[in-house]
Design a protein around this motif. Structure first.
Motif, PDB file in Angstrom:
ATOM      1  N   LEU A  66       3.881  -2.989  -8.623  1.00 28.63           N
ATOM      2  CA  LEU A  66       2.728  -2.648  -8.507  1.00 28.63           C
ATOM      3  C   LEU A  66       1.985  -2.743  -7.137  1.00 28.63           C
ATOM      4  O   LEU A  66       1.472  -1.656  -6.832  1.00 28.63           O
ATOM      5  CB  LEU A  66       1.328  -4.548  -9.262  1.00 28.63           C
ATOM      6  CG  LEU A  66      -0.313  -3.892  -9.834  1.00 28.63           C
ATOM      7  CD1 LEU A  66      -0.083  -2.994 -10.078  1.00 28.63           C
ATOM      8  CD2 LEU A  66      -0.265  -5.271 -10.203  1.00 28.63           C
ATOM      9  N   ASP A  67       2.846  -3.368  -5.939  1.00 25.95           N
ATOM     10  CA  ASP A  67       2.462  -3.528  -4.819  1.00 25.95           C
ATOM     11  C   ASP A  67       2.290  -2.539  -4.217  1.00 25.95           C
ATOM     12  O   ASP A  67       2.712  -2.601  -2.491  1.00 25.95           O
ATOM     13  CB  ASP A  67       2.567  -4.915  -4.273  1.00 25.95           C
ATOM     14  CG  ASP A  67       4.547  -5.331  -4.217  1.00 25.95           C
ATOM     15  OD1 ASP A  67       4.086  -4.049  -4.421  1.00 25.95           O
ATOM     16  OD2 ASP A  67       4.897  -5.947  -3.687  1.00 25.95           O
ATOM     17  N   SER A  68       3.743  -1.405  -4.749  1.00 27.40           N
ATOM     18  CA  SER A  68       4.126  -0.140  -4.168  1.00 27.40           C
ATOM     19  C   SER A  68       2.882   1.216  -3.850  1.00 27.40           C
ATOM     20  O   SER A  68       3.318   2.223  -4.016  1.00 27.40           O
ATOM     21  CB  SER A  68       5.232   0.190  -4.694  1.00 27.40           C
ATOM     22  OG  SER A  68       4.973   0.448  -6.184  1.00 27.40           O
ATOM     23  N   SER A  69       1.987   1.135  -4.892  1.00 24.51           N
ATOM     24  CA  SER A  69       0.937   1.924  -5.273  1.00 24.51           C
ATOM     25  C   SER A  69       1.732   3.075  -5.493  1.00 24.51           C
ATOM     26  O   SER A  69       0.683   3.905  -6.487  1.00 24.51           O
ATOM     27  CB  SER A  69       0.474   1.927  -4.481  1.00 24.51           C
ATOM     28  OG  SER A  69       1.115   2.813  -2.873  1.00 24.51           O
ATOM     29  N   ARG A  70       2.731   2.675  -6.725  1.00 28.25           N
ATOM     30  CA  ARG A  70       3.319   3.506  -6.857  1.00 28.25           C
ATOM     31  C   ARG A  70       3.170   3.823  -9.240  1.00 28.25           C
ATOM     32  O   ARG A  70       3.802   4.796  -9.526  1.00 28.25           O
ATOM     33  CB  ARG A  70       4.847   3.576  -7.017  1.00 28.25           C
ATOM     34  CG  ARG A  70       4.863   4.058  -5.284  1.00 28.25           C
ATOM     35  CD  ARG A  70       6.533   4.725  -5.296  1.00 28.25           C
ATOM     36  NE  ARG A  70       6.830   6.622  -5.801  1.00 28.25           N
ATOM     37  CZ  ARG A  70       6.647   7.044  -5.084  1.00 28.25           C
ATOM     38  NH1 ARG A  70       5.844   8.176  -4.366  1.00 28.25           N
ATOM     39  NH2 ARG A  70       7.279   8.298  -6.122  1.00 28.25           N
ATOM     40  N   THR A  71       2.984   2.350  -9.715  1.00 26.25           N
ATOM     41  CA  THR A  71       2.889   1.819 -10.288  1.00 26.25           C
ATOM     42  C   THR A  71       1.836   3.294 -11.823  1.00 26.25           C
ATOM     43  O   THR A  71       2.452   4.467 -13.374  1.00 26.25           O
ATOM     44  CB  THR A  71       2.157   0.490 -10.540  1.00 26.25           C
ATOM     45  OG1 THR A  71       3.027  -0.189 -10.472  1.00 26.25           O
ATOM     46  CG2 THR A  71       2.600   0.294 -12.369  1.00 26.25           C
ATOM     47  N   ASP A  96      -0.851  -9.663 -12.996  1.00 25.06           N
ATOM     48  CA  ASP A  96       0.121  -8.934 -13.416  1.00 25.06           C
ATOM     49  C   ASP A  96       0.143  -8.589 -14.648  1.00 25.06           C
ATOM     50  O   ASP A  96       0.120  -7.277 -14.591  1.00 25.06           O
ATOM     51  CB  ASP A  96       0.911  -9.307 -12.471  1.00 25.06           C
ATOM     52  CG  ASP A  96       0.216  -9.096 -10.899  1.00 25.06           C
ATOM     53  OD1 ASP A  96       0.159  -9.020 -10.391  1.00 25.06           O
ATOM     54  OD2 ASP A  96       1.962  -9.468 -10.389  1.00 25.06           O
ATOM     55  N   ARG A 100      -1.153  -4.483 -15.736  1.00 28.01           N
ATOM     56  CA  ARG A 100      -0.387  -3.670 -16.317  1.00 28.01           C
ATOM     57  C   ARG A 100      -0.177  -2.969 -17.680  1.00 28.01           C
ATOM     58  O   ARG A 100      -0.418  -2.074 -18.553  1.00 28.01           O
ATOM     59  CB  ARG A 100       1.070  -4.051 -16.324  1.00 28.01           C
ATOM     60  CG  ARG A 100       1.288  -4.303 -14.551  1.00 28.01           C
ATOM     61  CD  ARG A 100       2.639  -4.323 -14.227  1.00 28.01           C
ATOM     62  NE  ARG A 100       2.424  -4.553 -12.560  1.00 28.01           N
ATOM     63  CZ  ARG A 100       3.456  -5.139 -12.410  1.00 28.01           C
ATOM     64  NH1 ARG A 100       4.360  -5.003 -12.614  1.00 28.01           N
ATOM     65  NH2 ARG A 100       3.801  -5.482 -10.658  1.00 28.01           N
TER      66      ARG A 100
END
Length: 121
Positions: A66-71, A96, A100
């Protein structure tokens, strides 16, 4: 399910070899298997893997954290192809998982296919 095998999301060759093996399920990994510069290519390759003729093996996709901004981009790429389930990495708590879950609810509604969710650390 007795055995699960991780397969890098950017390697059709490794996917084909894994399909020939005895694992009950394959996890197509978009998170830790490739360099940041290859993540977009891995999404496209993973889509191709999910589009391949299905065997008895269940196909999961491990999306980026989630913290990658790619989810969301990962989910948008794979949910229309109806993976058996989604593996969520690096959950830091209930919030989280709830977030999700909300993402998956939206994608499931849009693609009309439920996905099973499996957490991982």
């Amino acid at each position: 399910m007795r055995s699960v095998l991780f397969v890098p999301g950017d390697s059709p060759r490794k996917f084909q070899r894994a399909r020939e093996g005895a694992a009950d399920a394959l996890i197509l990994d978009l998170e830790d298997s490739e360099a940041a510069s290859q993540k977009d290519a891995a999404r496209a390759i993973t889509r191709d893997m999910l589009s391949a003729e299905r065997s008895a093996q269940k196909l999961f996709v491990r999306v980026n954290a989630l913290d990658s901004s790619r989810t969301l981009g990962d989910l948008a790429a794979v949910m229309p192809l109806h993976p058996y389930g989604i593996v969520l990495p690096k959950c830091s708590g209930v919030a989280d998982v709830v977030q999700r879950s909300n993402f998956l609810d939206a994608f499931e509604a849009a693609t009309r296919a439920p996905a099973r969710v499996y957490g991982a650390s």
